[in-house]
Design an enzyme around this catalytic site. Sequence first.
Site, short mmCIF file in Angstrom:
data_model
loop_
_atom_site.label_atom_id
_atom_site.label_comp_id
_atom_site.label_asym_id
_atom_site.label_seq_id
_atom_site.Cartn_x
_atom_site.Cartn_y
_atom_site.Cartn_z
N ASP A 28 0.92 -1.19 0.10
CA ASP A 28 -0.11 -0.14 0.16
C ASP A 28 1.18 1.21 -0.27
O ASP A 28 2.13 1.41 0.18
CB ASP A 28 -0.86 0.29 1.14
CG ASP A 28 -1.99 1.13 1.15
OD1 ASP A 28 -2.25 0.97 -0.41
OD2 ASP A 28 -2.65 1.38 2.27
N HIS A 45 1.92 3.77 -8.98
CA HIS A 45 1.98 2.01 -9.65
C HIS A 45 3.11 1.80 -10.11
O HIS A 45 3.84 0.52 -10.16
CB HIS A 45 0.93 2.36 -10.23
CG HIS A 45 -0.69 1.96 -9.16
ND1 HIS A 45 -1.23 2.39 -7.82
CD2 HIS A 45 -1.52 2.64 -10.27
CE1 HIS A 45 -2.14 2.58 -7.36
NE2 HIS A 45 -2.56 3.31 -8.61
N LEU A 139 10.79 -20.42 -4.89
CA LEU A 139 9.84 -19.49 -4.58
C LEU A 139 8.08 -19.50 -5.13
O LEU A 139 8.43 -19.77 -5.91
CB LEU A 139 10.59 -17.81 -4.33
CG LEU A 139 9.38 -16.76 -4.49
CD1 LEU A 139 9.60 -16.84 -2.89
CD2 LEU A 139 9.74 -14.95 -4.50
C1 IPE Z 1 -5.23 -2.94 0.56
O1 IPE Z 1 -5.13 -1.23 0.33
C2 IPE Z 1 -5.24 -3.79 -1.07
C3 IPE Z 1 -4.20 -3.39 -2.09
C4 IPE Z 1 -2.93 -3.50 -1.27
C5 IPE Z 1 -4.31 -4.07 -3.36
P1 IPE Z 1 -6.41 -0.47 -0.61
O2 IPE Z 1 -5.47 0.72 -0.28
O3 IPE Z 1 -7.14 -1.21 -1.36
O4 IPE Z 1 -6.33 -0.31 1.35
P2 IPE Z 1 -8.20 0.18 1.76
O5 IPE Z 1 -9.22 1.10 1.15
O6 IPE Z 1 -7.22 1.52 2.69
O7 IPE Z 1 -8.07 -0.12 2.93
C1 IPE Z 2 -1.65 -0.07 -3.31
O1 IPE Z 2 -1.56 1.41 -3.14
C2 IPE Z 2 -1.84 -0.53 -4.53
C3 IPE Z 2 -3.44 -0.85 -4.92
C4 IPE Z 2 -4.31 -0.46 -3.76
C5 IPE Z 2 -3.43 -1.50 -6.21
P1 IPE Z 2 -2.60 2.49 -3.42
O2 IPE Z 2 -2.96 3.03 -4.39
O3 IPE Z 2 -3.87 2.39 -2.46
O4 IPE Z 2 -2.01 3.77 -2.68
P2 IPE Z 2 -2.50 5.01 -1.89
O5 IPE Z 2 -2.90 3.72 -0.71
O6 IPE Z 2 -3.35 5.68 -2.11
O7 IPE Z 2 -1.76 6.00 -1.35
MG MG Z 3 -4.63 2.50 -0.25
#
Ligand code: IPE
Ligand code: IPE
Ligand code: MG
Length: 261
Positions: A28, A45, A139
């Site tokens: 995240d 991303h 792995l």
């Molecule tokens: C969790 O991250 C899902 C992934 C990393 C794929 P999110 O950014 O979607 O989680 P929330 O919405 O903050 O809980």
């Molecule tokens: C995690 O990073 C990737 C996915 C959930 C696909 P985020 O896109 O949730 O990044 P933040 O949490 O908005 O910084």
């Molecule tokens: Mg996120």
Amino acid sequence: MIDGVLPVTAGTAVAPDRVPRHIAIVMDGNGRWATQRRRPRAFGHRAGVKAVRKTIESCMRAGVEVLTLFAFSSENWSRPAGEVRHLLDLFLRSLRNEARELASNGVRLRFIGERERFSPELRASMAESESAILPSLRLTLNIAVNYGGRWDIVNAARELARAARAGLIDPEQIDQSSLEKYLSLNPLPEPDLFIRTGGDSRISNFLLWHLAYTELYFTPILWPDFDDAALNAALGEFARRERRFGKTSAQVQDAREGVDG
Ligand code: IPE
Ligand code: IPE
Ligand code: MG
């Protein structure tokens, strides 16, 4: 090298029996990483994909057997359509670029999550990379896409109900292991260590069933910045934890001494 101690990287050494067999990561913080740099979320991303590559290598060096990465949750469809499209495109492109090299390095790819919602093209690429022949297995890498922990449990319950209706299983005999057989990570071991980057302390519908006794580790580091040092910090913390599984500390220590001595 100190005898019996595995140097994970320079400066860190974790005894091999203290390295988690299975690590699960909620990657995240990509969006915030990009916003801090005044760039679009897509930039974050893309940087996240590089962190994935590095993490796979670090885990292999550390002797981890299974790595499970949360790439796209069943709730992430609620994001703006452009971001969803970008994430799925990036996933397809990364798969095409990396799958062959991963296989030749002994990385077995598996996908967990509901695939029906993906394009036939993406599903074909997923199936193809899952069936790659490996020179040897180093792995197992599970990528969770359109995954939700509740979906996984409901899906397993549906399969069990089908088996019962077909007369293959007696409902009275259903126990935890009968349900587990239908969960998407079966037959892999449960994660020993859960890592979430990005500073939030929640599971966000990741592996709900499997995390029952997993050690949870939360770090404020944003996913694109997650590197060898960050993984080592998590491994070091894991090595210091005492996993009791309901027992007393004295019981756990006695059992360890029995093994060591
Ligand atoms: C969790 O991250 C899902 C992934 C990393 C794929 P999110 O950014 O979607 O989680 P929330 O919405 O903050 O809980
Ligand atoms: C995690 O990073 C990737 C996915 C959930 C696909 P985020 O896109 O949730 O990044 P933040 O949490 O908005 O910084
Ligand atoms: Mg996120």
